[in-house]
Design a protein around this motif. Structure first.
Motif, mmCIF file in Angstrom:
data_model
loop_
_atom_site.group_PDB
_atom_site.id
_atom_site.type_symbol
_atom_site.label_atom_id
_atom_site.label_comp_id
_atom_site.label_asym_id
_atom_site.label_seq_id
_atom_site.Cartn_x
_atom_site.Cartn_y
_atom_site.Cartn_z
ATOM 1 N N GLN A 1 6.678 16.481 3.088
ATOM 2 C CA GLN A 1 5.987 16.234 1.829
ATOM 3 C C GLN A 1 6.057 14.763 1.449
ATOM 4 O OE1 GLN A 1 8.077 19.299 -0.500
ATOM 5 N NE2 GLN A 1 6.114 20.299 -0.848
ATOM 6 N N GLU A 2 7.213 14.136 1.683
ATOM 7 C CA GLU A 2 7.347 12.691 1.459
ATOM 8 C C GLU A 2 6.362 11.924 2.325
ATOM 9 O OE1 GLU A 2 9.093 10.864 -0.535
ATOM 10 O OE2 GLU A 2 10.939 11.890 -1.152
ATOM 11 N N GLN A 3 6.280 12.304 3.615
ATOM 12 C CA GLN A 3 5.362 11.633 4.532
ATOM 13 C C GLN A 3 3.913 11.851 4.099
ATOM 14 O OE1 GLN A 3 6.417 13.403 8.288
ATOM 15 N NE2 GLN A 3 8.562 12.783 8.096
ATOM 16 N N ASN B 1 0.817 -1.215 0.000
ATOM 17 C CA ASN B 1 0.000 0.000 0.000
ATOM 18 C C ASN B 1 0.851 1.266 0.000
ATOM 19 O OD1 ASN B 1 -2.110 -1.800 2.131
ATOM 20 N ND2 ASN B 1 -2.675 -1.228 0.066
ATOM 21 N N GLY B 2 1.974 1.234 -0.663
ATOM 22 C CA GLY B 2 2.832 2.408 -0.656
ATOM 23 C C GLY B 2 3.686 2.465 -1.898
ATOM 24 N N ARG B 3 4.585 3.449 -1.921
ATOM 25 C CA ARG B 3 5.461 3.647 -3.064
ATOM 26 C C ARG B 3 6.766 4.209 -2.544
ATOM 27 N NH1 ARG B 3 3.776 6.039 -8.888
ATOM 28 N NH2 ARG B 3 5.843 6.499 -9.685
ATOM 29 N N ALA B 4 7.869 3.741 -3.078
ATOM 30 C CA ALA B 4 9.182 4.150 -2.565
ATOM 31 C C ALA B 4 9.497 5.587 -2.922
ATOM 32 C CB ALA B 4 10.256 3.215 -3.108
ATOM 33 N N GLN B 5 9.204 6.000 -4.160
ATOM 34 C CA GLN B 5 9.525 7.348 -4.615
ATOM 35 C C GLN B 5 8.350 7.943 -5.382
ATOM 36 O OE1 GLN B 5 13.174 6.923 -6.882
ATOM 37 N NE2 GLN B 5 14.424 7.476 -5.105
ATOM 38 N N PHE B 6 8.280 9.268 -5.340
ATOM 39 C CA PHE B 6 7.223 9.990 -6.048
ATOM 40 C C PHE B 6 7.847 11.011 -6.987
ATOM 41 C CE2 PHE B 6 5.312 8.496 -2.157
ATOM 42 C CZ PHE B 6 4.033 8.109 -2.542
ATOM 43 N N LEU C 1 1.098 20.686 -4.176
ATOM 44 C CA LEU C 1 1.997 19.847 -4.962
ATOM 45 C C LEU C 1 2.063 18.429 -4.399
ATOM 46 C CD1 LEU C 1 3.487 20.457 -7.516
ATOM 47 C CD2 LEU C 1 5.510 21.048 -6.182
ATOM 48 N N SER C 2 2.003 18.312 -3.081
ATOM 49 C CA SER C 2 1.994 16.980 -2.463
ATOM 50 C C SER C 2 0.728 16.224 -2.832
ATOM 51 C CB SER C 2 2.108 17.111 -0.940
ATOM 52 O OG SER C 2 3.293 17.756 -0.566
ATOM 53 N N LEU C 3 -0.418 16.931 -2.836
ATOM 54 C CA LEU C 3 -1.676 16.305 -3.245
ATOM 55 C C LEU C 3 -1.608 15.838 -4.698
ATOM 56 C CD1 LEU C 3 -4.360 18.691 -1.662
ATOM 57 C CD2 LEU C 3 -4.090 16.255 -1.166
ATOM 58 N N ILE C 4 -1.061 16.697 -5.554
ATOM 59 C CA ILE C 4 -0.990 16.373 -6.987
ATOM 60 C C ILE C 4 -0.105 15.156 -7.224
ATOM 61 C CG2 ILE C 4 -0.120 17.206 -9.204
ATOM 62 C CD1 ILE C 4 -0.948 20.062 -8.196
ATOM 63 N N CYS C 5 1.115 15.212 -6.719
ATOM 64 C CA CYS C 5 2.074 14.144 -7.011
ATOM 65 C C CYS C 5 1.701 12.834 -6.321
ATOM 66 C CB CYS C 5 3.484 14.580 -6.609
ATOM 67 S SG CYS C 5 4.095 15.975 -7.578
ATOM 68 N N GLY C 6 1.184 12.918 -5.103
ATOM 69 C CA GLY C 6 0.774 11.704 -4.405
ATOM 70 C C GLY C 6 -0.428 11.051 -5.049
ATOM 71 N N MET D 1 2.753 12.395 1.033
ATOM 72 C CA MET D 1 2.443 11.608 -0.170
ATOM 73 C C MET D 1 2.322 10.121 0.141
ATOM 74 S SD MET D 1 4.592 13.560 -3.201
ATOM 75 C CE MET D 1 6.161 13.620 -2.348
ATOM 76 N N GLN D 2 3.160 9.618 1.039
ATOM 77 C CA GLN D 2 3.060 8.219 1.427
ATOM 78 C C GLN D 2 1.712 7.932 2.090
ATOM 79 O OE1 GLN D 2 4.912 5.747 0.758
ATOM 80 N NE2 GLN D 2 7.015 6.428 0.381
ATOM 81 N N ALA D 3 1.324 8.802 3.025
ATOM 82 C CA ALA D 3 0.053 8.611 3.727
ATOM 83 C C ALA D 3 -1.125 8.737 2.757
ATOM 84 C CB ALA D 3 -0.069 9.626 4.853
ATOM 85 N N LEU D 4 -1.032 9.679 1.816
ATOM 86 C CA LEU D 4 -2.099 9.874 0.830
ATOM 87 C C LEU D 4 -2.226 8.652 -0.079
ATOM 88 C CD1 LEU D 4 -4.156 11.735 -0.602
ATOM 89 C CD2 LEU D 4 -2.259 12.648 -1.957
ATOM 90 N N TYR D 5 -1.111 8.157 -0.560
ATOM 91 C CA TYR D 5 -1.101 6.984 -1.447
ATOM 92 C C TYR D 5 -1.753 5.784 -0.758
ATOM 93 C CZ TYR D 5 0.785 3.739 -4.971
ATOM 94 O OH TYR D 5 0.924 2.803 -5.965
#
Length: 952
Positions: free
Chosen positions: A18-20, A3-8, A47-52, A22-26
């Motif tokens: 922002q990393e945290q 349920n996650g992704r290593a990089q965005f 930007l975090s919402l968009i990329c995640g 996007m991880q939580a959003l994903y």
């Protein structure tokens, strides 16, 4: 990882938070949950919402393709295997060959369906690729569109010359079609009519998508610009939805101004486009005016613009430009682009209101919804689904509908007349509740002043309309007969357009039929001459329909407020929605996942209780994420002041805040702050009325003059269209003061909590070096609406922490407004500011706990003024030399160092040497030398010294 992704993908190296984020959003999207995400302004939330979110959508699409391919391979392999009969005995009563046939047929159907879906997906991808790459084709289509437009205009001119109307047949479009209450006929297509050969291409299935909504169009435009800067800008298909007022490019329609008039005119043009040609059976004809048709609503042009919108990310301004270039309507083209779009950007109302959502073609089932700036989501839902009608509107609607029925009674079916009489009966009941009568001028009817609050059922009984089936009348008849729009056309034709179709000499009978309507409208319009901001729509029946629909809510979920104000025209009935969760529940039920995001979402517990738990969402489906700010801890200084410079306790309760001592102390606090804080200071008052009273007091006492000697004073304007001008002047003043060495050190802006400048305004850098909160902006506890809301919450929500839900509501409304106001400063990593909360009540633990976490952890409470002021001076001293170096890093020109220190401790940055003297405040002859600069310090200290220095 699960349920996650290593990089965005990200346009730059993201912050840890922002990393945290996007991880939580994903993870939330992948698990199909409801997420509450809090990320302070300036931390790159958009930007975090968009990329995640788009990373998840990309991965989800890939997984779906792989799953489809695997199922397709498995199905084809199964079909290709031998069909030899099984030797095992069948447990079914059916013969083996029948069982095998049914099984094989199901497999074949599945394989066919999967192949069809894969083919559609490939076609969509190929078309998007062609749109993005084949520039020459796009320009060729644009040229063809221009040629078609010229031909269309010539055709319209020729039609206008030949347009004729026949007797009563000219009103055929105003007559309600025969109505059957149980008729379930299909809804007409919005684009039925000409060029039917392209209709199949215009209709598409909805793909997996993300709906992003925010409060204002400017916030949506900001989000689109962030998408354009993101790594997904070349690969994502995005469409922005808006109202006709924002997207219409027909100048004749735009000039109408009012959104109601624009909507009415646009719908009338669509009706004219698909209307039937006039009958040619009459021997005698008379000339009639040509029906207006919008030249921008053509299927081929709409399809071209839809493809362009999908191929490149556009904001609203770019879409308007594109619409003018392609001669196509952005409003309808964007709606056509919704099904194939991967990211749909739209305002709150369009997503949260079911009827508007349906009209826009928004389908939520299985999709993802992101609601940004959601701190006022509950209030927004209540506002969207509330409705209000004035006595004047009710009387106008009754008069117009009566005139309509009288004119066409010989041509209306019996069932239509029956429903019209029911609508008139309900309107009469509403007017009766306000103490008036229909058929008379509402401005001349006096009513007894007072306010009454009713449950929905009690209101229906009081109005004597409880015997009317509102569901049948409203949800069926209003929608299918389109009586509201028919009435709009009727009124505009005979009163609103200024075109008389029947002269007195030729048709006295027709004049008599509409004489009452004309006279009545002229009477009402004459009263509006001195009120230019109140724009009367052609007919208020639309508003009446909305109010009727509100009455179909559950009896426990709403209340009706009857407010009599002396005259019937000014009196009103208002529906209040008390349970917003009932309308939000449908969104939560249909969507795969819902993300509720904001810069300040506190207090989350009450938000969950009122909006999520009440909508049937379990605790296990809710996830929460909150992060700190990216700024260093020393870049923000939140202070709670319990007393002022003279020792006066700061208690801005309703009983104390108007005392002269309290107002004088507030003036002294601001004066001290303005002496040590450079740049801009923004001061928020709890209400417009209190702002007016305290400023008037300062004018009389001379405090305002003392403030004006230090900073130029600006006040929040009363009109929304003046906000931009005030902010521009405020900014320019601060910039001038930063360069000039005059007496002013910046600007002071008086604003109001919950006003035009407390949300969505950016006071970054020098525009907001200090934010001052004067008092606590509690709502009016005596408001009938608020009292009813508190009573409802006390009955339906559990009590917690020794307080009732109603009491918690009051505290939450106050602190939400405070959090929005103080969030206007600190907009990026290098920004810094001070926040001064002037009221001892801020020091209460329960109140402090409702501040955003990143502010709460750094807040200090001061019972006396001295230590707080020393902390403010320390912040000024820390950052003063940084701004000086930015202005003149290497030169020895004259500069201002805002330092309040003794000469022995003065240290200048860099290699510059300084000569420093200190003189009593009264001895200021040295300041006449232009090479010396005033460094006046703490004005509240007993020994007043002014410090001067110049770089040697």
């Amino acid at each position: 990882m699960e349920n996650g992704r290593a990089q965005f993908p990200f346009p730059y190296q993201p912050y840890d938070i922002q990393e945290q984020f996007m991880q939580a959003l994903y993870k939330t999207l992948d698990q199909g949950k409801v997420g509450i995400f809090e990320s302070p302004t300036g931390t790159g939330k958009s930007l975090s919402l968009i990329c995640g979110a788009l990373s998840w959508l990309t991965d989800h699409e890939e997984k779906s393709r792989q799953k489809t391919a695997a199922l397709l391979h498995e199905g084809e392999a199964s079909l290709s295997t031998s069909t030899a009969p099984s030797s095992a005995p069948s447990s079914s009563a059916e013969p083996d060959w029948i069982t095998d046939f049914v099984h094989k047929k199901a497999e074949r159907d599945l394989v066919s369906k999967l192949k069809e879906e894969e083919l559609k997906r490939k076609k969509r991808a190929e078309r998007l690729e062609m749109i993005r790459n084949n520039v020459q084709l796009k320009y060729a289509m644009k040229r063809k569109s221009c040629e078609d437009e010229e031909a269309f205009k010539l055709l319209q001119l020729s039609k206008e010359e030949e347009t004729e109307a026949q007797g009563d047949q000219e009103d055929e479009e105003l007559i309600i079609a025969e109505y059957e209450s149980d008729d379930e006929s299909k809804t007409r297509s919005r684009f039925c009519g000409a060029e039917d050969d392209t209709d199949d291409e215009l209709v598409e299935e909805h793909v997996n998508k993300i709906y992003y909504c925010s409060r204002t169009h400017s916030q949506l435009a900001q989000f689109v610009h962030e998408v354009q800067k993101s790594p997904f800008s070349k690969d994502i298909s995005l469409v922005t939805l808006g109202s006709r007022q924002n997207l219409c490019i027909n100048e004749e329609v735009r000039r109408l101004g009012s959104i109601q008039r624009i909507n009415d005119c646009c719908m009338e043009m669509q009706k004219n486009k698909r209307g039937e040609s006039p009958s040619h059976t009459s021997a005698k004809r008379k000339r009639g005016p040509a029906k207006p048709v919008c030249p921008y609503n053509k299927a081929s042009a709409l399809q071209q613009m839809r493809d362009s919108v999908l191929g490149t990310v556009h904001d609203i301004e770019q879409m308007l430009k594109l619409g003018r270039e392609t001669h196509s309507c952005p409003y309808y083209a964007t709606r056509l682009a919704v099904p194939p779009a991967q990211l749909v950007v739209l305002p709150y109302q369009m997503l949260l209101h079911e009827a508007t959502r349906r009209a826009a073609g928004v389908q939520l089932k299985g999709q993802v919804v992101i609601i940004d700036e959601a701190h006022n989501l509950s209030d927004t839902l209540s506002s969207i689904h509330s409705a209000e009608l004035t006595g004047a509107q009710l009387c106008r609607a009754h008069s117009q509908l009566t005139q309509y029925a009288d004119r066409y009674k010989s041509r209306l079916k019996a069932k239509n007349l029956m429903y019209i009489k029911q609508i008139l009966f309900v309107i009469e009941g509403l007017v009766r509740v306000l103490g008036g009568k229909v058929g008379q001028n509402p401005q001349s009817q006096t009513t007894q002043t007072g306010t009454e609050l009713h449950s929905i059922n009690n209101f229906l009984f009081k109005a004597q309309i409880d015997n009317i089936n509102l569901f049948k009348v409203l949800q069926r008849y209003f929608e299918k007969s389109m009586i509201s729009r028919k009435l709009v056309g009727f009124v505009e034709k005979y009163a609103g357009s200024g075109v008389s179709l029947h002269t007195p000499s030729s048709s006295n009978k027709e004049n008599r039929r509409t004489e009452g309507l004309n006279r009545y409208l002229q009477t009402l319009q004459s009263t509006q001459i001195n009120a230019p901001e109140k724009v009367l729509s052609a007919s208020p029946m639309m508003q009446v329909e909305v109010f009727f629909m509100a009455l179909t809510n559950s009896n426990t979920d709403g209340r009706v407020l009857a407010h009599r104000q002396g005259t019937l025209s000014e009196s009103s009935v208002k529906f209040l929605l008390l349970n917003p969760a009932v309308h939000f529940a449908e969104v939560l039920k249909q969507c795969r996942a819902v993300i509720i995001a904001g810069g300040t979402m506190q207090p989350v517990s009450d938000f969950k209780q009122e909006l999520l738990f009440s909508a049937g969402v379990g605790e296990e489906r809710i996830t929460e994420f909150s992060c700190g700010h990216v700024i260093p801890p020393e870049n923000i200084l939140p202070l709670v002041l319990c007393s002022g410079p003279s020792g006066q306790e700061l208690d801005f309760t309703f009983q104390n805040r108007d005392s002269p001592r309290m107002m004088d102390e507030t003036g002294r606090i601001l004066s001290n702050i303005c002496n040590v804080v450079p740049g801009g200071v923004v001061c928020f008052f709890p209400s417009y009325e209190y702002s007016r009273r305290i400023v008037s007091h300062w004018e009389a006492s001379g405090a305002l003059t003392r403030l004006a000697n230090k900073k130029k004073i600006f006040q929040e304007p009363k009109k929304a269209n003046q906000v931009e001008q005030v902010l521009s002047e405020f900014s320019r003043c601060i910039q001038r003061c930063a360069v000039d060495a005059g007496g002013l050190t910046g600007a002071l802006l008086f604003s109001v909590v919950g006003g035009k400048m407390s949300e969505g305004i950016n006071f970054s850098d020098d525009l907001g070096r200090c934010v001052v909160m004067v008092g606590m902006p509690y709502p009016n506890i005596k408001s009938p609406e608020l009292q009813e809301k508190m009573s409802y919450l006390d009955k339906h929500l559990p009590h917690s922490g020794g307080r009732s839900p109603g009491q918690a509501l009051i505290e939450n409304l106050c602190m939400k407004a405070v959090n929005q106001s103080i969030g206007r400063a600190i907009r990026h990593r290098g920004d810094y500011s001070s926040i001064v909360m002037c009221d001892r009540r801020y020091s209460r633990p329960a109140t402090l706990s409702k501040l955003p976490t990143w502010i709460k952890s750094r807040t200090s409470t001061h019972t006396t003024f001295g230590p707080a002021f020393a902390a403010l001076r320390k912040v000024r001293s820390k950052y003063a030399h940084e701004s000086t170096l930015k202005q003149s890093p290497a030169s020895l020109q004259k500069c201002i160092h805002m330092l309040s220190v003794y000469p022995s401790s003065l240290v200048l940055p860099g290699e510059a040497e300084a000569s420093v003297v200190s003189l009593p405040l009264c001895s200021t002859d040295i300041s006449k030398d232009r090479g010396w600069e005033d460094l006046r310090g703490n004005i509240s200290t007993p020994k007043m010294y002014a410090f001067y220095f110049k770089i040697l």
